[in-house]
Design a protein around this motif. Structure first.
Motif, PDB file in Angstrom:
ATOM      1  N   UNK B 235      -6.868 -13.752 -11.275  1.00  0.00           N
ATOM      2  CA  UNK B 235      -7.866 -13.834 -12.338  1.00  0.00           C
ATOM      3  C   UNK B 235      -7.217 -13.614 -13.701  1.00  0.00           C
ATOM      4  N   UNK B 236      -6.418 -12.550 -13.797  1.00  0.00           N
ATOM      5  CA  UNK B 236      -5.764 -12.251 -15.072  1.00  0.00           C
ATOM      6  C   UNK B 236      -4.804 -13.373 -15.450  1.00  0.00           C
ATOM      7  N   UNK B 258     -13.243 -21.615 -14.803  1.00  0.00           N
ATOM      8  CA  UNK B 258     -14.173 -20.498 -15.012  1.00  0.00           C
ATOM      9  C   UNK B 258     -15.013 -20.262 -13.770  1.00  0.00           C
ATOM     10  N   UNK B 259     -15.417 -21.356 -13.183  1.00  0.00           N
ATOM     11  CA  UNK B 259     -16.214 -21.266 -11.976  1.00  0.00           C
ATOM     12  C   UNK B 259     -15.445 -20.595 -10.847  1.00  0.00           C
ATOM     13  N   UNK B 260     -14.189 -20.999 -10.735  1.00  0.00           N
ATOM     14  CA  UNK B 260     -13.335 -20.409  -9.690  1.00  0.00           C
ATOM     15  C   UNK B 260     -13.209 -18.911  -9.911  1.00  0.00           C
ATOM     16  N   UNK B 261     -12.977 -18.522 -11.171  1.00  0.00           N
ATOM     17  CA  UNK B 261     -12.801 -17.097 -11.467  1.00  0.00           C
ATOM     18  C   UNK B 261     -14.041 -16.310 -11.068  1.00  0.00           C
ATOM     19  N   UNK B 262     -15.204 -16.883 -11.305  1.00  0.00           N
ATOM     20  CA  UNK B 262     -16.431 -16.181 -10.935  1.00  0.00           C
ATOM     21  C   UNK B 262     -16.549 -16.032  -9.413  1.00  0.00           C
ATOM     22  N   UNK B 263     -16.152 -17.061  -8.689  1.00  0.00           N
ATOM     23  CA  UNK B 263     -16.189 -16.940  -7.225  1.00  0.00           C
ATOM     24  C   UNK B 263     -15.194 -15.889  -6.752  1.00  0.00           C
ATOM     25  N   UNK B 316     -19.032  -7.293  -9.317  1.00  0.00           N
ATOM     26  CA  UNK B 316     -20.316  -7.735  -8.802  1.00  0.00           C
ATOM     27  C   UNK B 316     -21.213  -8.192  -9.945  1.00  0.00           C
ATOM     28  N   UNK B 317     -21.267  -7.343 -10.973  1.00  0.00           N
ATOM     29  CA  UNK B 317     -22.097  -7.659 -12.125  1.00  0.00           C
ATOM     30  C   UNK B 317     -21.598  -8.867 -12.890  1.00  0.00           C
ATOM     31  N   UNK B 324     -17.466 -13.557 -17.920  1.00  0.00           N
ATOM     32  CA  UNK B 324     -16.027 -13.581 -17.641  1.00  0.00           C
ATOM     33  C   UNK B 324     -15.307 -12.366 -18.199  1.00  0.00           C
ATOM     34  N   UNK B 325     -15.810 -11.864 -19.336  1.00  0.00           N
ATOM     35  CA  UNK B 325     -15.151 -10.701 -19.949  1.00  0.00           C
ATOM     36  C   UNK B 325     -15.197  -9.510 -19.003  1.00  0.00           C
ATOM     37  N   UNK B 326     -16.365  -9.267 -18.449  1.00  0.00           N
ATOM     38  CA  UNK B 326     -16.516  -8.139 -17.532  1.00  0.00           C
ATOM     39  C   UNK B 326     -15.602  -8.324 -16.316  1.00  0.00           C
ATOM     40  N   UNK B 327     -15.541  -9.561 -15.836  1.00  0.00           N
ATOM     41  CA  UNK B 327     -14.689  -9.833 -14.681  1.00  0.00           C
ATOM     42  C   UNK B 327     -13.236  -9.507 -14.993  1.00  0.00           C
ATOM     43  N   UNK B 328     -12.810  -9.894 -16.206  1.00  0.00           N
ATOM     44  CA  UNK B 328     -11.408  -9.635 -16.569  1.00  0.00           C
ATOM     45  C   UNK B 328     -11.134  -8.140 -16.657  1.00  0.00           C
ATOM     46  N   UNK B 329     -12.072  -7.406 -17.244  1.00  0.00           N
ATOM     47  CA  UNK B 329     -11.901  -5.944 -17.316  1.00  0.00           C
ATOM     48  C   UNK B 329     -11.804  -5.368 -15.909  1.00  0.00           C
ATOM     49  N   UNK B 330     -12.681  -5.846 -15.040  1.00  0.00           N
ATOM     50  CA  UNK B 330     -12.656  -5.358 -13.658  1.00  0.00           C
ATOM     51  C   UNK B 330     -11.313  -5.646 -13.010  1.00  0.00           C
ATOM     52  N   UNK B 331     -10.786  -6.860 -13.252  1.00  0.00           N
ATOM     53  CA  UNK B 331      -9.507  -7.237 -12.652  1.00  0.00           C
ATOM     54  C   UNK B 331      -8.405  -6.295 -13.121  1.00  0.00           C
TER      55      UNK B 331
END
Ligand code: SF4
Ligand code: SF4
Ligand code: SF4
Lengths: 300, 395
Positions: B235-236, B258-263, B316-317, B324-331
């Motif tokens: 993801x990163x 972007x779609x892939x990153x969300x999955x 999850x959120x 995507x920002x939240x996902x990156x922070x999570x990663x």
């Protein structure tokens, strides 16, 4: 002549089933469970253990006899070409010392309720040594006489140090051509019928050389004969599966610098579960993956 | 024939030249570190480990093992997870990022696992376990060493069609592509074993590892954590490279990524939760609550709640609200969690009973060399992406 009191000569013909849990046979059985698991080792492993049934030798260190003269340190240095320690210097006991690359054995002093107790430290020569199981090139080896020795084909990965429960292997950090250093139980002498230098040097007969079976018997006898003199425990009889060096003490072993919390399971046993599973994963995983690959393809 | 050869030579020479701007912030910051690192590596080789590291008799392993090897290999786990998804589950959607991920995995092994070389006190014997001087078949490390080597080869084969395409060798590309599925199966098997093997490595040190961290499930925990560590890295990495190399991508491409990153973020949440659940089981089964009210207990809670449960929740959120920002922070958080976890096994929860004064802290040289290795990897990655059809659609 003199050596009779330092050495228990192997008594032939006496077969006793004392509770020495791990003999040589078990050693090979347990460690022969390696990477390629059943396929390789169980095919070739058992044959190895059918050789001469030698018993492991060891040393019984009776700390109630030790006077802290450090003659053993001196003898060890001499036997292994290390710089000789200054045995006159009594201030050395003010600090706890660890063994070093150039000093494979050290004597420390502990102030206890039974007065000063001197304790010699060196490699314990475990029956099932973690350092040996750790080594990926068999530089650390358990010899059939009992000693655990180090060899020059070592890569210096230091997993042996990482795994040793007694913090024994020492690495020569200051050198560009470093070695791993530790007591070898004077294997070069033992294999030709000799005895460890430190054992022969001790003026107090605090160190006794013999087979582990005989040493345990002797240790039990001493405790039995002098029940008030000894703390009733033989350190090394069962620790991490038993060690070739054994200790007697007048006080609980925690008080003289021993860890008593490491349990009696041989440390290599903690990885056998993983190692046993390796051949299964190697065979079953690819089949499973292939099957999934076929199924998902058809669905397209 | 002659002409073809001359053309190839000219092509290769041309490709060797740097592409793009030279004075970027990244270059200006990283180049001095790489150069300093290279000097320090020489220093380490000629003056030994004592001169360059803070390792001691009590702490034989530091960040070169804890970060470069243990963490680096977990981060590289993305390659085996994604090849599983793409080639075994045949989920075509992820095909877009597979090349970059495999390349990243391969380079991570070469550079990070290559750092073992620096850490080996007697590095000139590095080939001994491979040439049989001697085969320490009972050693977990023996297994890991072999697997590293074989896996590097497998990853190289998986990536090789891209190289063939770059060199315009159509026939070779066809042959190499045909090897992919077999190699992938082999690679995933190897990964399963050595990701967990890295955990099994520390297990003999049981008396020296804090009971909160020691469990017979260490190998499984290492394996499961390599799944989300690897995916977080993907993801990163794809977030960054799709910015940096955006000129190589078209609009449709970007949306798909972007779609892939969300999955992937949902997959990460799942793996993190599974991991947390395992940890919880171990905790309850081992009656570990007795250790909780101590410094180490607190540290354990920080790791498990702050860097496992919290990123799980963020993934999850982020996945649900397409943020995507939240996902990156999570990663990033879950990657930090892996670093903490591996450091714990190597030198923090390891011999936790020793006082601070005797503990291990990495030296400046150890840190500089580690950074140099990371940056060098990124340079090579960039060099390849700029030349070979890694992100670009293949012809
Ligand atoms: S005490 Fe340590 S070095 Fe000695 S045999 Fe046991 S594990 Fe090996
Ligand atoms: S440091 Fe040497 S002896 Fe110790 S485990 Fe590694 S290769 Fe074996
Ligand atoms: S057995 Fe030999 S190497 Fe070991 S401490 Fe005694 S003299 Fe030194």
């Amino acid at each position: 002549m003199h050596s009779m009191d330092r050495v228990i000569k192997k008594r032939k013909g006496i077969k006793k089933s004392t509770d020495i849990k791990i003999g040589r046979r078990d050693f090979f059985r347990l460690t022969g469970s390696g990477v390629f698991g059943f396929m390789l080792c169980n095919l070739f492993g058992p044959k190895k253990s059918q050789g001469a049934e030698k018993e492991f030798y060891g040393v019984l260190c009776d700390t109630t006899r030790c006077i802290g003269c450090r003659a053993c340190e001196f003898a060890c240095a001499e036997a292994n070409n290390h710089p000789s320690p200054d045995t006159e210097d009594k201030n050395i006991f003010d600090k706890k010392r660890d063994t070093t690359v150039k000093q494979w054995t050290v004597v420390n002093r502990y102030k206890t309720r039974a007065g000063d107790v001197f304790v010699k430290r060196q490699c314990m020569h475990c029956a099932l040594p973690a350092c040996v199981s750790a080594c990926l090139v068999k530089a650390m080896r358990k010899r059939e006489e009992g000693p655990v020795t180090w060899d020059k084909n070592c890569m210096g990965c230091r997993l042996c140090m990482f795994s040793c429960p007694f913090d024994i292997p020492k690495f020569e950090y200051e050198s560009a051509y470093p070695t791993i250093e530790k007591c070898s139980m004077c294997w070069d002498r033992i294999k030709v019928g000799g005895y460890p230098a430190c054992v022969m040097a001790c003026p107090q007969e605090a160190l006794l050389f013999g087979t582990k079976r005989d040493l345990i018997e002797e240790a039990r006898t001493r405790i039995y004969k002098h029940p008030s003199k000894y703390y009733h425990y033989i350190f090394g009889e069962h620790e991490v599966g038993g060690t070739c060096w054994l200790y007697l003490s007048s006080v609980p072993f925690e008080e003289i610098g021993f860890r008593t919390d490491m349990g009696n399971t041989p440390l290599p046993e903690y990885t056998t579960g993983f190692l046993y599973s390796v051949p299964f994963v190697l065979v079953l995983w690819p089949l499973f993956l292939l099957a999934v690959n076929r199924i998902t393809k058809r669905e397209d | 024939m002659m002409e073809a050869e001359i053309n190839l030579k000219r092509f290769l020479l041309n490709e060797l030249k740097p592409k793009g701007k030279i004075f970027t912030v990244f270059n200006v910051v990283t180049l001095p570190i790489i150069i300093a690192g290279a000097f320090l590596i020489f220093y380490r080789i000629f003056y030994g480990l004592g001169a360059t590291t803070n390792l001691s008799q009590s702490f034989p392993w530091g960040i070169w093992i804890g970060f470069d090897v243990m963490t680096g290999v977990a981060f590289a786990g993305g390659a085996y997870v994604l090849t599983f998804v793409v080639y075994i589950l045949n989920a075509k959607k992820y095909h877009l990022i597979i090349r970059a991920t495999v390349l990243n995995g391969f380079l991570a092994y070469v550079f990070y696992a290559g750092a073992i070389f620096l850490d080996l006190g007697r590095w000139w014997n590095i080939l001994n376990p491979l040439i049989g001087n001697h085969f320490g078949v009972n050693s977990v490390l023996f297994l890991v060493a072999w697997h590293f080597l074989l896996y590097m080869i497998a990853e190289f084969i998986e990536f090789s069609p891209v190289i063939a395409e770059w060199l315009n060798l159509q026939k070779a590309k066809k042959v190499l592509s045909a090897l992919t599925v077999g190699t992938v199966i082999f690679g995933i098997t190897l990964s399963t074993l050595h990701q967990s093997g890295l955990g099994a490595l520390v297990m003999m040190a049981k008396p020296n590892i804090h009971p909160l961290w020691y469990t017979e499930f260490i190998p499984i925990l290492f394996f499961v954590s390599s799944i989300f560590a690897g995916l977080s890295m993907v993801i990163v990495e794809s977030s960054i490279s799709h910015k940096v190399f955006s000129e190589q991508l078209n609009e449709e491409h970007k949306k798909e990524v972007d779609d892939i990153i969300l999955s992937l973020s949902r997959a990460c949440a799942g793996a993190l939760f599974g991991y947390f659940f395992l940890k919880l089981l171990v905790f309850i089964h081992g009656k570990h609550w007795v250790y909780i009210f101590s410094g180490m207990g607190l540290w354990y809670m920080v790791e498990v709640i702050g860097f496992v449960l919290f990123p799980c929740f963020l993934f999850l959120n982020g996945g649900r609200y397409r943020n995507l920002k939240v996902v990156r922070v999570a990663a990033v958080l879950s990657m930090v969690g892996i670093i903490i976890n591996r450091f714990n096994y190597v030198f923090i929860a390891y011999k936790w009973y020793l006082p601070l004064s005797e503990r291990y802290f990495p030296s400046i040289s150890e840190i500089v060399i580690t950074l140099a290795i990371v940056f060098a990897e990124i340079w090579v990655f960039r060099w390849i992406v700029n030349r070979m059809p890694v992100l670009r659609e293949s012809t």
